[in-house]
Scaffold this active site. Structure first.
Site, PDB file in Angstrom:
ATOM      1  N   ASP A   1      69.754  53.529  82.696  1.00  0.00           N
ATOM      2  CA  ASP A   1      71.026  52.904  82.342  1.00  0.00           C
ATOM      3  C   ASP A   1      71.630  53.534  81.092  1.00  0.00           C
ATOM      4  O   ASP A   1      72.851  53.653  80.968  1.00  0.00           O
ATOM      5  CB  ASP A   1      70.828  51.406  82.127  1.00  0.00           C
ATOM      6  CG  ASP A   1      70.589  50.660  83.437  1.00  0.00           C
ATOM      7  OD1 ASP A   1      70.686  51.302  84.507  1.00  0.00           O
ATOM      8  OD2 ASP A   1      70.280  49.459  83.391  1.00  0.00           O
TER       9      ASP A   1
ATOM     10  N   ASN B   1      78.490  48.162  77.761  1.00  0.00           N
ATOM     11  CA  ASN B   1      77.528  47.065  77.658  1.00  0.00           C
ATOM     12  C   ASN B   1      77.894  46.067  76.566  1.00  0.00           C
ATOM     13  O   ASN B   1      78.124  44.900  76.838  1.00  0.00           O
ATOM     14  CB  ASN B   1      76.124  47.615  77.395  1.00  0.00           C
ATOM     15  CG  ASN B   1      75.297  47.730  78.660  1.00  0.00           C
ATOM     16  OD1 ASN B   1      75.822  47.601  79.762  1.00  0.00           O
ATOM     17  ND2 ASN B   1      74.020  47.975  78.516  1.00  0.00           N
ATOM     18  N   GLU B   2      77.879  46.532  75.322  1.00  0.00           N
ATOM     19  CA  GLU B   2      78.115  45.607  74.222  1.00  0.00           C
ATOM     20  C   GLU B   2      78.524  46.331  72.960  1.00  0.00           C
ATOM     21  O   GLU B   2      78.260  47.527  72.773  1.00  0.00           O
ATOM     22  CB  GLU B   2      76.867  44.765  73.923  1.00  0.00           C
ATOM     23  CG  GLU B   2      75.733  45.500  73.235  1.00  0.00           C
ATOM     24  CD  GLU B   2      74.799  46.229  74.161  1.00  0.00           C
ATOM     25  OE1 GLU B   2      74.425  47.361  73.817  1.00  0.00           O
ATOM     26  OE2 GLU B   2      74.450  45.688  75.214  1.00  0.00           O
TER      27      GLU B   2
ATOM     28  N   LEU C   1      70.789  39.638  76.901  1.00  0.00           N
ATOM     29  CA  LEU C   1      69.785  38.883  77.648  1.00  0.00           C
ATOM     30  C   LEU C   1      68.491  38.753  76.846  1.00  0.00           C
ATOM     31  O   LEU C   1      67.872  37.686  76.807  1.00  0.00           O
ATOM     32  CB  LEU C   1      69.500  39.572  78.979  1.00  0.00           C
ATOM     33  CG  LEU C   1      68.454  38.912  79.887  1.00  0.00           C
ATOM     34  CD1 LEU C   1      68.942  37.549  80.371  1.00  0.00           C
ATOM     35  CD2 LEU C   1      68.139  39.808  81.085  1.00  0.00           C
TER      36      LEU C   1
ATOM     37  N   ALA D   1      68.672  36.478  66.516  1.00  0.00           N
ATOM     38  CA  ALA D   1      67.754  35.724  65.646  1.00  0.00           C
ATOM     39  C   ALA D   1      68.514  34.852  64.653  1.00  0.00           C
ATOM     40  O   ALA D   1      68.389  35.012  63.445  1.00  0.00           O
ATOM     41  CB  ALA D   1      66.823  36.690  64.907  1.00  0.00           C
TER      42      ALA D   1
END
Length: 293
Positions: free
Chosen positions: A73, A148-149, A193, A213
């Site tokens: 990926d 993705n991000e 995720l 976190a």
């Protein structure tokens, strides 16, 4: 067809897949094959190889019909920096690990190529994120997008950072955390995720904000419409923090304002007709692997 091939590394698995693809395409009179120069350089570093009937290119243009990514990926995330807004469909041959985007295994390359030449496939359009910074950051002049991000995280410290977050200019909250992820549906099965974010189907018009976190124990991932403009401002004990666009990382100062919104173009992923996102979930995340099923 005019076809480009890209990979980030060259090893025995990559070589096996590349040889199968080139052998197939060399038997197709209608196919002109290009290796992206960055990939060819990786090949030459590992093994002095020459391939018949192959040309080389540094950039892609709208004349290309297909890009084949060989790797995992992460290789596809790198490949989209060549595709940008050219609407070139991408298919991923998986020689990596998990493979949510690169779904074609080496043993299935020939049936997959047959399907492509017979136009027996569908296109999955994937939304992207775009970033803008104030003051302007030269790193994001052209490659200001992520499939993705986009994530902000601490740098050179073990202390938390505070990420003040606004949605469409309205204050949401300040996350005390190691960082914050803004993810697309495509990226929902990645970093988000692993930080407790939800899985979102690729055709959903939404983004998800996932803290990394968080020290605010009530902080939870938040799904928002993809028409939302997100504004972030980071504060912490250090003067700088990190921002990542997929695998590309830059350092920003704490006085930087980040604005994130949907990119004005999409990436087109080829999906074979027998494939589906739900099928990939079952295979990759082992959903349904229960004796009761």
């Amino acid at each position: 067809m005019k076809i480009a091939i890209f990979g980030q590394a060259f090893n025995s698995s990559t070589e096996e897949a590349l040889v199968i693809i080139l052998h197939y395409l060399n038997n197709k009179d209608a196919a002109t094959v290009f290796l992206i120069a960055e990939f060819n350089q990786k090949i030459q570093e590992e093994k002095e190889s020459t391939f018949n009937d192959v040309q080389f290119t540094d950039v892609l243009d709208s004349s290309f019909d297909l890009l084949i990514s060989i790797g995992g990926d992460g290789t596809i995330l790198r490949a989209i920096t060549y595709v940008h807004d050219l609407n070139i469909p991408i298919i991923g041959v998986n020689t990596g690990r998990l493979g949510f985007l690169a779904t074609i295994q080496s043993q299935a390359i020939i049936p997959a190529m047959d399907a492509i030449f017979n136009k027996a496939y569908k296109l999955s359009e994937r939304n992207l994120l775009a970033i803008e910074t104030f003051p302007k950051k030269d790193d994001f002049d052209t490659l200001n997008f992520a499939l993705n991000e986009i994530a902000v995280s601490r740098k050179n410290t073990t202390s938390m950072i505070t990420v003040e977050t606004r949605l469409n200019d309205e204050y949401l909250t300040s996350y005390w955390s190691d960082g914050l992820i803004v993810s697309t549906p495509t990226g929902s099965t990645g970093y988000s995720l692993s930080c407790g974010g939800p899985v979102i189907t690729p055709d959903t018009n939404s983004f998800v904000i996932t803290p990394i976190a968080p020290h605010n124990l009530s902080a939870r991932p938040l799904v928002i419409t993809d028409s939302t403009e997100i504004q972030l401002k980071v504060d912490g004990r250090e003067d700088n923090f990190l921002v990542s666009l997929d695998s590309r990382i830059a350092t920003l100062s704490n006085d930087t304002i980040i604005k994130i919104k949907k990119a004005p173009f999409t990436i087109k992923m080829i999906e074979l007709l027998e494939e589906s996102f739900l099928d990939t979930l079952r295979k990759k995340l082992l959903w349904g692997e229960d004796k009761r099923n």
